[in-house]
Design an enzyme around this catalytic site. Structure first.
Site, mmCIF file in Angstrom:
data_model
loop_
_atom_site.group_PDB
_atom_site.id
_atom_site.type_symbol
_atom_site.label_atom_id
_atom_site.label_comp_id
_atom_site.label_asym_id
_atom_site.label_seq_id
_atom_site.Cartn_x
_atom_site.Cartn_y
_atom_site.Cartn_z
ATOM 1 N N ARG A 1 0.837 -1.207 0.000
ATOM 2 C CA ARG A 1 0.000 0.000 0.000
ATOM 3 C C ARG A 1 0.870 1.256 0.000
ATOM 4 O O ARG A 1 0.506 2.276 -0.559
ATOM 5 C CB ARG A 1 -0.921 -0.008 1.221
ATOM 6 C CG ARG A 1 -2.040 -1.047 1.138
ATOM 7 C CD ARG A 1 -2.887 -1.055 2.390
ATOM 8 N NE ARG A 1 -2.092 -1.390 3.565
ATOM 9 C CZ ARG A 1 -2.555 -1.367 4.809
ATOM 10 N NH1 ARG A 1 -3.809 -1.008 5.039
ATOM 11 N NH2 ARG A 1 -1.776 -1.703 5.821
ATOM 12 N N ASN B 1 4.633 -12.423 0.990
ATOM 13 C CA ASN B 1 5.196 -11.959 2.257
ATOM 14 C C ASN B 1 4.219 -11.118 3.083
ATOM 15 O O ASN B 1 4.312 -11.092 4.308
ATOM 16 C CB ASN B 1 6.460 -11.140 1.983
ATOM 17 C CG ASN B 1 6.917 -10.380 3.213
ATOM 18 O OD1 ASN B 1 7.461 -10.945 4.151
ATOM 19 N ND2 ASN B 1 6.685 -9.069 3.228
ATOM 20 N N TYR C 1 -4.513 -14.786 14.922
ATOM 21 C CA TYR C 1 -3.370 -14.668 14.012
ATOM 22 C C TYR C 1 -2.749 -16.034 13.770
ATOM 23 O O TYR C 1 -2.448 -16.407 12.629
ATOM 24 C CB TYR C 1 -2.335 -13.711 14.613
ATOM 25 C CG TYR C 1 -0.996 -13.710 13.907
ATOM 26 C CD1 TYR C 1 -0.843 -13.088 12.674
ATOM 27 C CD2 TYR C 1 0.119 -14.332 14.477
ATOM 28 C CE1 TYR C 1 0.381 -13.087 12.015
ATOM 29 C CE2 TYR C 1 1.333 -14.328 13.832
ATOM 30 C CZ TYR C 1 1.469 -13.710 12.601
ATOM 31 O OH TYR C 1 2.678 -13.716 11.963
#
Length: 251
Positions: A38, A90, A161
């Site tokens: 981003r 990644n 997570y």
């Protein structure tokens, strides 16, 4: 790296940390590296610093939570660079969002799924499509996972997570199996870092994180070196799973 000179790699989450280090090593090894994130400017700044290197870093803006962004990147690569030969999945993130805490936000869970799981699945599908349509049979797909995809630590803030990273491990093996079914020689590698000194802990637990003060953490270059090791292995050698931890890390 000789056989990869001039070929194209796509690195997601290439603006900082492990992704930035991997992109740099691939460029230094002679590859054309499409670095996406981003934060376009951070990759553009890195590209300037790498001018004169053996390869080239090409920045592109992409939010991996948006399939249309990913598809635009692959269309751009196809039009201007031929296609993808190496994919480094990644991009990843974590939120402090326990499974049972009433204050946990469903939006945080969805964000982790979008980045850590669906982003990888979409990029892998598109990379394989790119390789297959050009007859590339020696490509390589890397999924950057985590030690949290191999064990669940007793810390509630990381449980969701961890679930996403277990999914990454399963997807990596599933990808390997599907490639074998297709009689392809494209290789797949799952890299699972332990504690790495990047911006990750500060984003996860806040600016006062003590994570990197409790042990001698790995550096981003330690992980990128492992990627290069697997990428440059002989074509008949597929390094499937790399678990890499600081020597002082207990779990």
């Amino acid at each position: 790296m000789d056989r990869w000179t001039g070929r194209v790699a796509l690195v997601t989450g290439a603006s900082v940390g492990i992704g930035a280090s991997i992109a740099q090593k691939l460029v230094e090894g002679g590859m054309k590296v499409i670095g996406v994130a981003r934060n376009f400017q951070a990759i553009a700044d890195a590209a300037k610093k790498l001018e004169g290197a053996k390869g080239q870093l090409i920045p592109m803006k992409c939010d991996v939570t948006k399939e249309e962004d990913i598809l635009k990147v692959f269309a751009n690569i196809r039009k201007n660079y031929g296609g993808v030969d190496v994919l480094i999945n990644n991009a990843g993130l974590a939120h402090d969002a326990p499974l049972l805490d009433p204050s946990s936000k469903t939006s945080d869970w969805k964000n982790m799924l979008d980045v850590n799981v669906l982003g990888i699945a979409i990029c892998s599908r598109e990379a394989y499509k790119s390789m297959k349509e050009r007859g590339i049979d020696d490509g390589h797909i890397f999924n950057i996972g985590s030690m949290s995809g191999h064990r669940v630590i007793p810390s509630s803030k990381g449980h969701f997570y961890s679930a996403t990273k277990f999914a990454v491990k399963a997807m990596t093996e599933g990808t390997r199996q599907e490639l074998r079914e297709a009689k392809s020689h494209i290789r797949v590698t799952h890299v699972s870092p332990g504690v790495v000194e990047t911006e990750f802990a500060y984003r996860f637990t806040g600016p006062d994180s003590q994570t990197y003060k409790n042990l001698m953490a790995l550096q981003a270059e330690d992980i990128s070196s492992s990627v290069i090791h697997a990428l440059t292995a002989p074509a008949h050698v597929e390094i499937n799973d790399i678990l890499i931890r600081p020597t002082e890390q207990s779990s």
